[in-house]
Design a protein around this motif. Structure first.
Motif, mmCIF file in Angstrom:
data_model
loop_
_atom_site.group_PDB
_atom_site.id
_atom_site.type_symbol
_atom_site.label_atom_id
_atom_site.label_comp_id
_atom_site.label_asym_id
_atom_site.label_seq_id
_atom_site.Cartn_x
_atom_site.Cartn_y
_atom_site.Cartn_z
ATOM 1 N N VAL A 107 103.273 45.541 84.017
ATOM 2 C CA VAL A 107 102.805 46.928 84.118
ATOM 3 C C VAL A 107 101.814 47.061 85.266
ATOM 4 O O VAL A 107 101.795 48.072 85.978
ATOM 5 C CB VAL A 107 102.173 47.391 82.793
ATOM 6 C CG1 VAL A 107 101.431 48.710 82.967
ATOM 7 C CG2 VAL A 107 103.247 47.550 81.719
ATOM 8 N N ALA A 108 100.989 46.039 85.454
ATOM 9 C CA ALA A 108 99.990 46.079 86.521
ATOM 10 C C ALA A 108 100.592 45.850 87.899
ATOM 11 O O ALA A 108 100.059 46.334 88.898
ATOM 12 C CB ALA A 108 98.913 45.039 86.252
ATOM 13 N N SER A 109 101.716 45.133 87.970
ATOM 14 C CA SER A 109 102.271 44.773 89.284
ATOM 15 C C SER A 109 103.582 45.481 89.626
ATOM 16 O O SER A 109 103.881 45.707 90.802
ATOM 17 C CB SER A 109 102.507 43.258 89.342
ATOM 18 O OG SER A 109 103.454 42.856 88.354
ATOM 19 N N ASP A 110 104.361 45.834 88.609
ATOM 20 C CA ASP A 110 105.667 46.470 88.824
ATOM 21 C C ASP A 110 105.927 47.366 87.615
ATOM 22 O O ASP A 110 106.555 46.946 86.644
ATOM 23 C CB ASP A 110 106.746 45.396 88.962
ATOM 24 C CG ASP A 110 108.140 45.967 89.241
ATOM 25 O OD1 ASP A 110 108.325 47.198 89.107
ATOM 26 O OD2 ASP A 110 109.040 45.181 89.586
ATOM 27 N N LEU A 111 105.445 48.609 87.668
ATOM 28 C CA LEU A 111 105.454 49.488 86.496
ATOM 29 C C LEU A 111 106.826 49.653 85.864
ATOM 30 O O LEU A 111 106.955 49.498 84.640
ATOM 31 C CB LEU A 111 104.841 50.845 86.838
ATOM 32 C CG LEU A 111 104.771 51.856 85.691
ATOM 33 C CD1 LEU A 111 104.065 51.275 84.483
ATOM 34 C CD2 LEU A 111 104.073 53.134 86.155
ATOM 35 N N PRO A 112 107.900 49.970 86.606
ATOM 36 C CA PRO A 112 109.209 50.124 85.948
ATOM 37 C C PRO A 112 109.647 48.867 85.195
ATOM 38 O O PRO A 112 110.178 48.947 84.085
ATOM 39 C CB PRO A 112 110.151 50.434 87.128
ATOM 40 C CG PRO A 112 109.264 51.053 88.156
ATOM 41 C CD PRO A 112 107.965 50.322 88.049
ATOM 42 N N ALA A 113 109.403 47.700 85.798
ATOM 43 C CA ALA A 113 109.765 46.451 85.117
ATOM 44 C C ALA A 113 108.902 46.246 83.881
ATOM 45 O O ALA A 113 109.375 45.774 82.840
ATOM 46 C CB ALA A 113 109.615 45.271 86.072
#
Length: 249
Positions: free
Chosen positions: A209-215
């Motif tokens: 969530v902190a680095s790649d929101l969709p993932a």
């Protein structure tokens, strides 16, 4: 480079503190990080003192020889009350775990033997079973928080919701299985010990969530489905929560 103190060094500090300030203690247990070998350079000394009788239990934060001490003082009656009536209903028993995991650093006594047996009995009994209403509340809260996360396009808001979801999912995973939970790092440690796979999924989802929101959103959907499935799945439609009658005032 900061040196991490050894258990022996900490034990000596705690023993001197007890001799000088609390000579009537019939047990003194070092718990927390030093008891489990997870201490850092700045770790506090968690110290539970047992007395034959106290007018009221108390907690102190003090400094002994440059080291912060978190001190908890009880007799058997107040210890029993705090563990069973104050802590256990919320699914955590930190005082009991201090005794289970820790070491008594003063001469053994019958009082300590009773405390040790009591703490182990509390730990073995496990937390109160989650009733239907409690489970429904948790399922609903997780379902709505997950919707907020999946719909979010604001990184800061999404991370705040993800932190909320992490704690709720970890706690439900433990409590639904009859395991004691915890707060903060203790919650992670308990979940990792009980179900390393779910712990890894939650950890990975939060980092995403902190680095790649969709993932991260997809990862939280997957771990939420895994945690909710054994307790009835997501819950929105049909959830009701009547207010107590005395709320009219």
């Amino acid at each position: 480079m900061t040196t991490i103190p050894t258990y022996e060094t900490i034990c000596a500090i705690a023993q001197r503190l007890v001799r000088e300030r609390y000579p009537t203690a019939v047990a003194a247990i070092i718990g927390g990080s030093f008891a489990t070998g997870r201490q850092t350079a700045s770790s506090d000394i968690d110290l539970l003192l047992l007395f034959e009788h106290v007018d009221c239990a108390w907690r102190d934060t003090l400094v002994a020889e440059g080291r912060t001490v978190e001190l908890f003082a009880h007799d058997l009656a107040t210890f029993t009350y705090f563990c069973k009536e104050m802590d256990a209903p919320g699914g955590t028993v930190p005082l009991a775990m201090m005794v289970v995991e820790g070491e008594n650093i003063v001469a053994a006594s019958e009082h300590y033997a009773q405390l040790h047996a009591l703490a182990h009995a509390i730990d073995t009994a496990g937390p109160p079973v989650l009733d239907v209403e409690n489970l429904q509340r948790r399922r609903y809260a997780i379902t709505t928080a997950l919707e907020d996360l999946v719909d979010s396009t604001h990184p800061g808001e999404a991370l705040a919701v993800a932190c909320q979801l992490y704690a709720a999912l970890a706690d439900l995973s433990l409590r639904a299985a009859g395991q004691w939970s915890g707060g903060g790092k203790h919650q992670f440690r308990r979940l990792q010990a009980f179900d390393a796979a779910i712990a890894a999924q939650l950890d990975g989802a939060l980092r995403l969530v902190a680095s790649d929101l969709p993932a991260g959103q997809r990862a939280f959907e997957q771990v939420a489905a895994a945690v909710l499935a054994p307790v009835g799945g997501p819950l929105l439609d049909g959830f009701t929560l009547p207010a107590p009658g005395h709320w009219r005032a």
